[in-house]
Enzyme design. Structure first.
Site, PDB file in Angstrom:
ATOM      1  N   GLY A   1      -0.548  -5.470   0.670  1.00 60.69           N
ATOM      2  CA  GLY A   1      -1.800  -5.218  -0.041  1.00 60.69           C
ATOM      3  C   GLY A   1      -2.042  -6.161  -1.208  1.00 60.69           C
TER       4      GLY A   1
ATOM      5  N   GLY B   1       0.835  -1.197   0.000  1.00 65.65           N
ATOM      6  CA  GLY B   1       0.000   0.000   0.000  1.00 65.65           C
ATOM      7  C   GLY B   1       0.869   1.245   0.000  1.00 65.65           C
TER       8      GLY B   1
HETATM    9  C1  QUE Z   1       7.578  -3.607   4.568  1.00 64.27           C
HETATM   10  C2  QUE Z   1       6.329  -3.235   4.161  1.00 64.27           C
HETATM   11  C3  QUE Z   1       6.134  -2.579   2.947  1.00 64.27           C
HETATM   12  C4  QUE Z   1       7.245  -2.322   2.149  1.00 64.27           C
HETATM   13  C5  QUE Z   1       8.505  -2.724   2.549  1.00 64.27           C
HETATM   14  C6  QUE Z   1       8.653  -3.362   3.756  1.00 64.27           C
HETATM   15  C7  QUE Z   1       4.834  -2.156   2.488  1.00 64.27           C
HETATM   16  C8  QUE Z   1       4.770  -1.475   1.253  1.00 64.27           C
HETATM   17  C9  QUE Z   1       5.925  -1.248   0.503  1.00 64.27           C
HETATM   18  C10 QUE Z   1       5.975  -0.536  -0.754  1.00 64.27           C
HETATM   19  C11 QUE Z   1       6.903  -0.889  -1.720  1.00 64.27           C
HETATM   20  C12 QUE Z   1       6.995  -0.182  -2.892  1.00 64.27           C
HETATM   21  C13 QUE Z   1       6.183   0.884  -3.134  1.00 64.27           C
HETATM   22  C14 QUE Z   1       5.252   1.253  -2.162  1.00 64.27           C
HETATM   23  C15 QUE Z   1       5.161   0.550  -0.991  1.00 64.27           C
HETATM   24  O1  QUE Z   1       7.117  -1.689   0.955  1.00 64.27           O
HETATM   25  O2  QUE Z   1       3.811  -2.376   3.159  1.00 64.27           O
HETATM   26  O3  QUE Z   1       4.444   2.314  -2.375  1.00 64.27           O
HETATM   27  O4  QUE Z   1       6.278   1.618  -4.275  1.00 64.27           O
HETATM   28  O5  QUE Z   1       3.565  -1.043   0.839  1.00 64.27           O
HETATM   29  O6  QUE Z   1       9.890  -3.751   4.165  1.00 64.27           O
HETATM   30  O7  QUE Z   1       5.261  -3.476   4.936  1.00 64.27           O
END
Ligand code: QUE
Length: 356
Positions: free
Chosen positions: A118, A69
């Protein structure tokens, strides 16, 4: 005049299937609130439409199915508006998760790439969950001070007993990344297809949705061996306790390189998050809506804890991967702290699903 912002979800009909394709390639299709709302609107429109027999859920251009997300936006909300926008995001996301869970028509999810957070919430409620050689599956929320949400508290404790019954705790506490073969072995995926057959699979299902099951079986390939299967006994034994301190002690006492590596993973994560996850998995809810209502409480509380802002900073903003958790050690996360995170929200602030 062209729209100011791109829709980020492509919704269309193809024959008698509805098609939803995530289209936010720069963020590996991580979900925003408006994407969740667009997906829910399409599902609601098709729910009672006799011309739609099934739904296909995939990503459009680029890599990744869905990386999670928009947690950077949630972090800004926590720091700037008391978390109101962050709660609105989770409310919309969990409604979408619940809508998929209760959906009266079959949905196929194509997990052809990064499927985390997500993305897991989109895939697991689906009747057909297609893994490929590109699948990379994880529940990494412990790295950012969150917890395994999007229904993980429902699905993970229910995974097939062949996995020893503690795979969910293992995934939550380590943030381990599974490949497509491991997803199939664990029951997270229902089929394993080579990615170069996906276009054919989707076209044939769109032409004959009643035969989706047979089409997916026919195009399935033998996956490589699931490495995780070789560690199933260790996972069952070393992750057997619902107490974080005991899991850590068991890993520390095991002589294997595997245990040493997983010990590092567990102790790098947010201790409060890990305790929340263990408590969540130890008390499965009676129905999915109750689980989502509980997760919404947890999300509403955890995004306002400093560990969340710090975790997102360390992983996604500064990318130093050196979060300073508070409390820093499991012993200092008290039972009362965890209890308070699970407490009901004030009247009128609880999560509610879409009407049936
Ligand atoms: C732990 C997480 C998330 C994460 C990395 C973690 C997470 C998440 C994202 C993410 C990655 C790329 C994106 C972005 C979000 O990375 O929940 O918008 O472009 O959404 O180590 O929980």
């Amino acid at each position: 005049m062209p729209p100011l912002t791109k829709a980020e979800v492509i919704v269309r009909r193809e024959g008698s299937v509805g098609r939803i394709s995530l289209d936010r390639p720069k963020a590996l299709h991580a979900l925003t609130q408006s994407m969740c709302e667009a997906i829910s609107a399409a599902l609601l429109a098709w729910r009672g439409d006799p011309a739609i027999e099934a739904v296909l859920l995939d990503h459009a251009a680029g890599r990744g199915f869905c990386a999670g997300g928009d947690v950077a936006a949630v972090r800004r909300s926590a720091l700037e508006d008391g978390g109101a926008a962050g709660r609105a995001f989770f409310h919309a996301e969990y409604r979408m998760n619940h809508l998929l869970f209760a959906y009266p028509k079959p949905v196929a999810a194509f997990m052809d790439g990064v499927t985390m957070g997500g993305g897991v919430g989109l895939a697991l409620p689906c009747r057909w969950r297609v893994a490929t050689e590109n699948t990379l599956f994880a529940m990494p929320e412990g790295a950012i001070g969150l917890f395994p949400d999007v229904g993980a508290g429902w699905y993970l404790p229910r995974l097939a007993k062949q996995t020893g019954g503690r795979i969910g705790q293992f995934l939550a506490l380590t943030g381990a990344r599974l490949d497509g073969a491991e997803c199939l072995w664990a029951g997270l995926a229902t089929h394993y297809l080579p990615s170069d057959t996906l276009a054919e699979a989707k076209a044939r299902i769109a032409a004959e949705p009643a035969h989706a099951e047979a089409i997916l079986s026919e195009l399935s390939a033998e996956p490589p061996p699931a490495r995780l299967a070789g560690n199933a006994d260790r996972i069952a034994r070393l992750f057997a306790s619902d107490r974080l301190e005991e899991v850590i002690a068991a890993l520390a006492a095991d002589p294997s390189d595997w245990a040493a590596k997983e010990l590092k993973a567990v102790t790098a994560k947010c201790p409060a998050s890990a305790k929340v996850a263990l408590r969540q998995f130890a008390s499965p809810q009676p129905d999915f809506a109750a689980e989502m209502a509980r997760e919404y409480r947890l999300a509403a509380r955890l995004i306002m804890r400093p560990d969340f802002a710090e975790g997102v900073r360390a992983v996604l903003i500064d990318k130093d991967n050196a979060p300073r958790w508070n409390p820093a050690s499991p012993e200092d996360v008290t039972e009362a702290m965890v209890e308070a995170i699970f407490a009901p929200l004030p009247e009128g602030e609880e999560w509610v699903p879409f009407p049936a």
